[in-house]
Design a protein around this motif. Structure first.
Motif, PDB file in Angstrom:
ATOM      1  N   CYS A   1       0.832  -1.209   0.000  1.00 24.83           N
ATOM      2  CA  CYS A   1       0.000   0.000   0.000  1.00 24.83           C
ATOM      3  C   CYS A   1       0.862   1.253   0.000  1.00 24.83           C
ATOM      4  CB  CYS A   1      -0.912   0.010   1.230  1.00 24.83           C
ATOM      5  SG  CYS A   1      -2.224  -1.202   1.196  1.00 24.83           S
ATOM      6  N   PHE A   2       1.831   1.282   0.879  1.00 21.65           N
ATOM      7  CA  PHE A   2       2.712   2.438   0.985  1.00 21.65           C
ATOM      8  C   PHE A   2       3.479   2.669  -0.314  1.00 21.65           C
ATOM      9  CE2 PHE A   2       6.708   4.456   2.427  1.00 21.65           C
ATOM     10  CZ  PHE A   2       6.161   5.626   2.929  1.00 21.65           C
ATOM     11  N   SER A   3       3.959   1.592  -0.920  1.00 23.15           N
ATOM     12  CA  SER A   3       4.720   1.700  -2.170  1.00 23.15           C
ATOM     13  C   SER A   3       3.876   2.287  -3.291  1.00 23.15           C
ATOM     14  CB  SER A   3       5.248   0.330  -2.583  1.00 23.15           C
ATOM     15  OG  SER A   3       6.142  -0.161  -1.627  1.00 23.15           O
ATOM     16  N   VAL A   4       2.652   1.823  -3.414  1.00 15.49           N
ATOM     17  CA  VAL A   4       1.764   2.331  -4.462  1.00 15.49           C
ATOM     18  C   VAL A   4       1.428   3.802  -4.209  1.00 15.49           C
ATOM     19  CG1 VAL A   4      -0.522   2.108  -5.502  1.00 15.49           C
ATOM     20  CG2 VAL A   4       0.825   0.059  -5.031  1.00 15.49           C
ATOM     21  N   LEU A   5       1.167   4.134  -2.963  1.00 13.35           N
ATOM     22  CA  LEU A   5       0.827   5.521  -2.635  1.00 13.35           C
ATOM     23  C   LEU A   5       1.962   6.489  -2.957  1.00 13.35           C
ATOM     24  CD1 LEU A   5      -1.058   4.995   0.735  1.00 13.35           C
ATOM     25  CD2 LEU A   5      -2.019   5.954  -1.362  1.00 13.35           C
TER      26      LEU A   5
ATOM     27  N   SER B   1      11.140   3.895  -8.454  1.00  9.84           N
ATOM     28  CA  SER B   1      11.138   2.583  -7.803  1.00  9.84           C
ATOM     29  C   SER B   1      12.431   2.350  -7.026  1.00  9.84           C
ATOM     30  CB  SER B   1      10.916   1.475  -8.833  1.00  9.84           C
ATOM     31  OG  SER B   1      11.878   1.541  -9.851  1.00  9.84           O
ATOM     32  N   THR B   2      13.524   2.979  -7.437  1.00  7.24           N
ATOM     33  CA  THR B   2      14.783   2.873  -6.702  1.00  7.24           C
ATOM     34  C   THR B   2      14.648   3.507  -5.322  1.00  7.24           C
ATOM     35  OG1 THR B   2      16.008   2.995  -8.784  1.00  7.24           O
ATOM     36  CG2 THR B   2      17.244   3.382  -6.763  1.00  7.24           C
ATOM     37  N   ALA B   3      14.071   4.691  -5.277  1.00 11.06           N
ATOM     38  CA  ALA B   3      13.875   5.374  -3.999  1.00 11.06           C
ATOM     39  C   ALA B   3      12.880   4.614  -3.126  1.00 11.06           C
ATOM     40  CB  ALA B   3      13.383   6.796  -4.237  1.00 11.06           C
ATOM     41  N   ILE B   4      11.823   4.097  -3.728  1.00  9.72           N
ATOM     42  CA  ILE B   4      10.829   3.333  -2.971  1.00  9.72           C
ATOM     43  C   ILE B   4      11.467   2.084  -2.371  1.00  9.72           C
ATOM     44  CG2 ILE B   4       8.676   2.018  -3.121  1.00  9.72           C
ATOM     45  CD1 ILE B   4       7.847   3.971  -5.372  1.00  9.72           C
ATOM     46  N   SER B   5      12.303   1.403  -3.152  1.00 11.12           N
ATOM     47  CA  SER B   5      12.942   0.181  -2.651  1.00 11.12           C
ATOM     48  C   SER B   5      13.845   0.471  -1.456  1.00 11.12           C
ATOM     49  CB  SER B   5      13.730  -0.521  -3.762  1.00 11.12           C
ATOM     50  OG  SER B   5      14.874   0.220  -4.102  1.00 11.12           O
ATOM     51  N   GLU B   6      14.502   1.610  -1.466  1.00 13.96           N
ATOM     52  CA  GLU B   6      15.337   1.986  -0.328  1.00 13.96           C
ATOM     53  C   GLU B   6      14.490   2.294   0.904  1.00 13.96           C
ATOM     54  OE1 GLU B   6      17.918   5.160  -1.521  1.00 13.96           O
ATOM     55  OE2 GLU B   6      18.847   3.968  -3.095  1.00 13.96           O
TER      56      GLU B   6
ATOM     57  N   GLY C   1      12.765  -1.159   2.025  1.00 14.66           N
ATOM     58  CA  GLY C   1      13.720  -2.219   2.341  1.00 14.66           C
ATOM     59  C   GLY C   1      13.553  -3.474   1.509  1.00 14.66           C
ATOM     60  N   LYS C   2      13.023  -3.334   0.308  1.00 17.26           N
ATOM     61  CA  LYS C   2      12.868  -4.456  -0.621  1.00 17.26           C
ATOM     62  C   LYS C   2      13.670  -4.153  -1.872  1.00 17.26           C
ATOM     63  CE  LYS C   2       9.878  -6.717   1.871  1.00 17.26           C
ATOM     64  NZ  LYS C   2      10.146  -8.008   2.439  1.00 17.26           N
ATOM     65  N   SER C   3      13.898  -5.170  -2.690  1.00 23.28           N
ATOM     66  CA  SER C   3      14.681  -4.970  -3.904  1.00 23.28           C
ATOM     67  C   SER C   3      13.897  -4.157  -4.931  1.00 23.28           C
ATOM     68  CB  SER C   3      15.077  -6.318  -4.509  1.00 23.28           C
ATOM     69  OG  SER C   3      13.945  -6.954  -5.060  1.00 23.28           O
TER      70      SER C   3
END
Length: 86
Positions: A30-34, A42-47, A50-52
């Motif tokens: 949910c947080f990633s989509v928001l 997606s690079t910033a979101i992954s950091e 804490g996922k690839s």
């Protein structure tokens, strides 16, 4: 970068799931989509989560295909898994 499209109703539902769910995976999706909807890469979101990068890209691609249904994988906290009995 994948730009997600979220309606107002979907945004509200994602925010509610993000606040109330006890399952970490649903919260992270949910947080990633928001935040992807706000234009974060997606690079910033992954950091942040804490996922690839590959995992985040898969989540966002799945969102574009299935929207709210993509948040619930059916794997985590599965009480229907086979169990050993006496």
């Amino acid at each position: 970068m994948l730009k997600t499209k979220i309606s107002d109703d979907e945004r509200y539902a994602l925010q509610q799931y993000n606040r109330t769910t006890k399952l970490e995976l649903i919260c992270l999706k949910c947080f990633s989509v928001l935040i992807a909807n706000q234009g974060l890469s997606s690079t910033a979101i992954s950091e942040i989560v804490g996922k690839s990068i590959r995992t985040v890209n898969r989540w966002l691609k799945d969102w574009d295909e299935r929207h709210l249904a993509s948040i619930f994988s059916g794997h985590q906290d599965n009480s229907n898994a086979s169990k050993l009995t006496k």
